[in-house]
Design a protein around this motif. Structure first.
Motif, mmCIF file in Angstrom:
data_model
loop_
_atom_site.group_PDB
_atom_site.id
_atom_site.type_symbol
_atom_site.label_atom_id
_atom_site.label_comp_id
_atom_site.label_asym_id
_atom_site.label_seq_id
_atom_site.Cartn_x
_atom_site.Cartn_y
_atom_site.Cartn_z
ATOM 1 N N VAL A 13 48.982 12.018 89.410
ATOM 2 C CA VAL A 13 48.527 11.465 90.682
ATOM 3 C C VAL A 13 49.595 11.781 91.721
ATOM 4 O O VAL A 13 50.763 11.437 91.563
ATOM 5 C CB VAL A 13 48.303 9.937 90.584
ATOM 6 N N LYS A 14 49.188 12.473 92.793
ATOM 7 C CA LYS A 14 50.114 12.845 93.862
ATOM 8 C C LYS A 14 50.054 11.882 95.041
ATOM 9 O O LYS A 14 51.022 11.701 95.753
ATOM 10 C CB LYS A 14 49.818 14.280 94.358
ATOM 11 N N ASP A 15 48.864 11.270 95.253
ATOM 12 C CA ASP A 15 48.700 10.379 96.396
ATOM 13 C C ASP A 15 47.549 9.423 96.109
ATOM 14 O O ASP A 15 46.524 9.831 95.571
ATOM 15 C CB ASP A 15 48.394 11.212 97.654
ATOM 16 N N SER A 16 47.717 8.149 96.436
ATOM 17 C CA SER A 16 46.652 7.155 96.299
ATOM 18 C C SER A 16 46.530 6.384 97.593
ATOM 19 O O SER A 16 47.540 6.025 98.198
ATOM 20 C CB SER A 16 46.971 6.150 95.178
ATOM 21 N N ARG A 17 45.296 6.143 97.993
ATOM 22 C CA ARG A 17 45.075 5.314 99.182
ATOM 23 C C ARG A 17 43.672 4.723 99.125
ATOM 24 O O ARG A 17 42.763 5.319 98.545
ATOM 25 C CB ARG A 17 45.280 6.112 100.463
ATOM 26 N N PRO A 18 43.493 3.567 99.752
ATOM 27 C CA PRO A 18 42.151 2.977 99.783
ATOM 28 C C PRO A 18 41.251 3.731 100.754
ATOM 29 O O PRO A 18 41.732 4.344 101.711
ATOM 30 C CB PRO A 18 42.391 1.539 100.265
ATOM 31 N N THR A 19 39.945 3.691 100.494
ATOM 32 C CA THR A 19 38.999 4.269 101.443
ATOM 33 C C THR A 19 38.901 3.326 102.640
ATOM 34 O O THR A 19 39.456 2.221 102.631
ATOM 35 C CB THR A 19 37.612 4.460 100.798
ATOM 36 N N ASP A 20 38.185 3.742 103.676
ATOM 37 C CA ASP A 20 38.102 2.958 104.903
ATOM 38 C C ASP A 20 37.566 1.549 104.698
ATOM 39 O O ASP A 20 37.999 0.613 105.352
ATOM 40 C CB ASP A 20 37.237 3.685 105.946
ATOM 41 N N ASP A 21 36.619 1.383 103.774
ATOM 42 C CA ASP A 21 36.037 0.050 103.563
ATOM 43 C C ASP A 21 36.739 -0.738 102.452
ATOM 44 O O ASP A 21 36.303 -1.820 102.076
ATOM 45 C CB ASP A 21 34.535 0.138 103.301
ATOM 46 N N ASN A 22 37.848 -0.209 101.938
ATOM 47 C CA ASN A 22 38.659 -0.854 100.906
ATOM 48 C C ASN A 22 37.897 -1.182 99.619
ATOM 49 O O ASN A 22 38.292 -2.052 98.863
ATOM 50 C CB ASN A 22 39.313 -2.139 101.449
ATOM 51 N N SER A 23 36.814 -0.474 99.354
ATOM 52 C CA SER A 23 36.053 -0.730 98.133
ATOM 53 C C SER A 23 36.396 0.276 97.040
ATOM 54 O O SER A 23 35.998 0.097 95.896
ATOM 55 C CB SER A 23 34.556 -0.675 98.417
#
Length: 151
Positions: A13-23
């Motif tokens: 895993v190089k990068d993790s982030r939530p999507t815009d709606d945090n789901s």
């Protein structure tokens, strides 16, 4: 996570982030074997759902199939993809929190119809034409006529 390009079992895993709606969590991954990069999405699943088809056949619930059927109904309509994603997430949450692990296709169809009725009237009629198995133009007339009565 297996690499979709070379099949290597170990990816980083190089990068993790939530999507815009945090789901959902969006993860950028890289395969150390072939160097390919790809994206995966991770979302919460409250329970395993099984769909009971009208023939009695059972199959695992497929969130992507639900989203695709709604996208087809909304093709070339002014509905934002993020808004559709939120509606699909709401339907899935509703199904998962219903307390039932086996859900008839008719129940899913009615929930989708209700969601589309509030989202886009044309998409609602398109979905209904397949879901209710319209055979001729008169079926459309009757359905749209009833739609006008409810407004």
């Amino acid at each position: 996570m297996r690499c979709p390009f070379c099949g290597n079992e170990d990816t980083q895993v190089k990068d993790s982030r939530p999507t815009d709606d945090n789901s959902t969590i969006r993860r950028r991954r890289q395969c150390p074997n072939c160097g390919a990069r790809f994206t995966t999405f991770e979302r919460v699943q409250l329970r395993e759902l099984t769909v009971i088809k009208s023939t009695g056949q059972r199959e695992p619930f497929d969130r992507d199939k639900l989203a695709r059927s709604m996208q087809i109904s909304l093709r070339k309509r002014p509905v934002d993809a993020d808004r559709l994603e939120r509606v699909v997430n709401g339907i899935v949450r509703r199904l998962e929190s219903s307390g039932e692990s086996e859900i008839p296709t008719a129940a899913i169809g009615e929930i989708v119809m209700d969601a589309l009725a509030h989202l886009d009237q044309v998409g609602y009629v398109r979905f209904a034409s397949v879901y209710r198995n319209f055979r001729e133009a008169k079926d459309f007339e009757d359905f749209v006529g009833k739609l006008g009565e409810h407004e």
